[in-house]
Structure formats: C-alpha cells, structure tokens
Design an enzyme around this catalytic site. Sequence first.
Site, PDB file in Angstrom:
ATOM      1  N   ALA A 245      -4.912 -43.917 -82.885  1.00 30.28           N
ATOM      2  CA  ALA A 245      -4.236 -42.622 -82.931  1.00 30.28           C
ATOM      3  C   ALA A 245      -4.370 -42.000 -84.320  1.00 30.28           C
ATOM      4  O   ALA A 245      -4.289 -42.689 -85.338  1.00 30.28           O
ATOM      5  CB  ALA A 245      -2.764 -42.789 -82.575  1.00 30.28           C
TER       6      ALA A 245
ATOM      7  N   HIS B 292     -19.700 -25.095 -88.302  1.00 29.10           N
ATOM      8  CA  HIS B 292     -20.026 -23.829 -88.951  1.00 29.10           C
ATOM      9  C   HIS B 292     -20.573 -24.109 -90.342  1.00 29.10           C
ATOM     10  O   HIS B 292     -20.270 -25.138 -90.940  1.00 29.10           O
ATOM     11  CB  HIS B 292     -18.789 -22.933 -89.015  1.00 29.10           C
ATOM     12  CG  HIS B 292     -18.269 -22.589 -87.656  1.00 29.10           C
ATOM     13  ND1 HIS B 292     -18.835 -21.634 -86.862  1.00 29.10           N
ATOM     14  CD2 HIS B 292     -17.251 -23.120 -86.927  1.00 29.10           C
ATOM     15  CE1 HIS B 292     -18.192 -21.556 -85.724  1.00 29.10           C
ATOM     16  NE2 HIS B 292     -17.220 -22.462 -85.724  1.00 29.10           N
TER      17      HIS B 292
ATOM     18  N   ASN C  65      -5.059 -36.843 -71.509  1.00 30.76           N
ATOM     19  CA  ASN C  65      -3.635 -36.584 -71.495  1.00 30.76           C
ATOM     20  C   ASN C  65      -3.344 -35.152 -71.942  1.00 30.76           C
ATOM     21  O   ASN C  65      -4.255 -34.363 -72.171  1.00 30.76           O
ATOM     22  CB  ASN C  65      -2.924 -37.616 -72.379  1.00 30.76           C
ATOM     23  CG  ASN C  65      -1.556 -37.982 -71.866  1.00 30.76           C
ATOM     24  OD1 ASN C  65      -0.786 -37.118 -71.440  1.00 30.76           O
ATOM     25  ND2 ASN C  65      -1.239 -39.264 -71.916  1.00 30.76           N
TER      26      ASN C  65
ATOM     27  N   GLY D   9      -3.863 -40.881 -79.230  1.00 35.78           N
ATOM     28  CA  GLY D   9      -3.397 -39.508 -79.387  1.00 35.78           C
ATOM     29  C   GLY D   9      -3.744 -38.924 -80.743  1.00 35.78           C
ATOM     30  O   GLY D   9      -3.929 -39.642 -81.729  1.00 35.78           O
TER      31      GLY D   9
END
Length: 188
Positions: free
Chosen positions: A158, A113, A83, A140
């Site tokens: 989500a 990192h 999306n 999401g």
Amino acid sequence: MTELEKLNAGLPYNFMDPEVDALKLNAVKGCEELNALSAADYGARDTVIRKLFRKVGQNPVILPRFICDNGKNISVGNNFLINFNGVILDIAPVTIGDNVMIGPNTLITTVNHPLNAKERRNHMAIATPVTIGNDVWIGGNVTILPGVNIGDKAVIAAGAVVTKDVPANTVAGGVPARIIKELPEEDE
C-alpha cells in the site's frame, strides 16, 4: 502522421487533438454508465465493463467510482478486482492477468508529459504500456507509472509508487518502490 497515429506508434503526440480527445470522451461516457449502476448489480456491471474494455475474462469486479482514459486499451483476465476509486489512464495498452486484486484509490497510468515547459504548453504527451501478470496483489493508494511491468505473483505494498519493473514472486513497496523481499515459489 496524425496525432492518433503518433500516439499508437509510441511517439510524442498532442493530447488535445480532436481524435485523441474523442477516445477520452468515449471513456468518460462508459465510466459514467458503469458508475451509475449499483455495485450489487453484477450482471449489468459485467455488460458495461465488456463494452468499455478491449478484453475481459470471467468474473470482473470493478467497484465505483472507476475512471479510465480510453477503455479499449484495457485487457483484464479472469477474476479481476479493482476496489473503490480506481483509475486506469489507458491511452496506451494496460494488460492485466488472471486473479489480480487492486486496492482502493490506485492509479495505473500509461501517459507522461515532457519536462520541457514549452512542450507542455503545446499539450504534448507520450504513452507507454503497462503490463501486470497473474496472481498479483496491489495494495491501496498505489501509483503505477508508464512502462512498468509487474511479474506474476508479485505484491505491491500500500502507498507504493512503482517507477520500475517488479519481478515475479517479490514484494515491492515505498516511494519509489523497491524490492522488499522475495516470495517462495508456490506449488500450484
């Protein structure tokens, strides 16, 4: 070894190396081309997706604004959907199965990192592949971190931050994500 050879071997590498940086610049161009197209122009978008990614199944849907690090390290199966505002930092391989739906504002990253500040000042990074199985639904605003494997038919709630593997047929959520419940096996 060159920095690109170190990257491909899963060793720490300098992400500012010109060969490594060229991968990102190529991906930036491909993403700009994809994002410039209408979301409704499925044919043109399909062509650009196939040029940008390593492997693409049938019916890929990538809504704008999509960003990736390399593109050639992304393999997606049939009926892939990501999306709006999806980001895949694929400096290492990202393999996604069939029938996977990814919600808006989701980040899948293969790069990390060092904790050591001196190493960060020297532009060091390490990349670890991410694998997502078949029939996975990712909600999401999810973040999936390097080295994670998500099993078939898993659901990621989500807002989750996935730091560890998620088994098949489970629901994971939270920060960091943990297994919330197991899902029953489905008849095919």
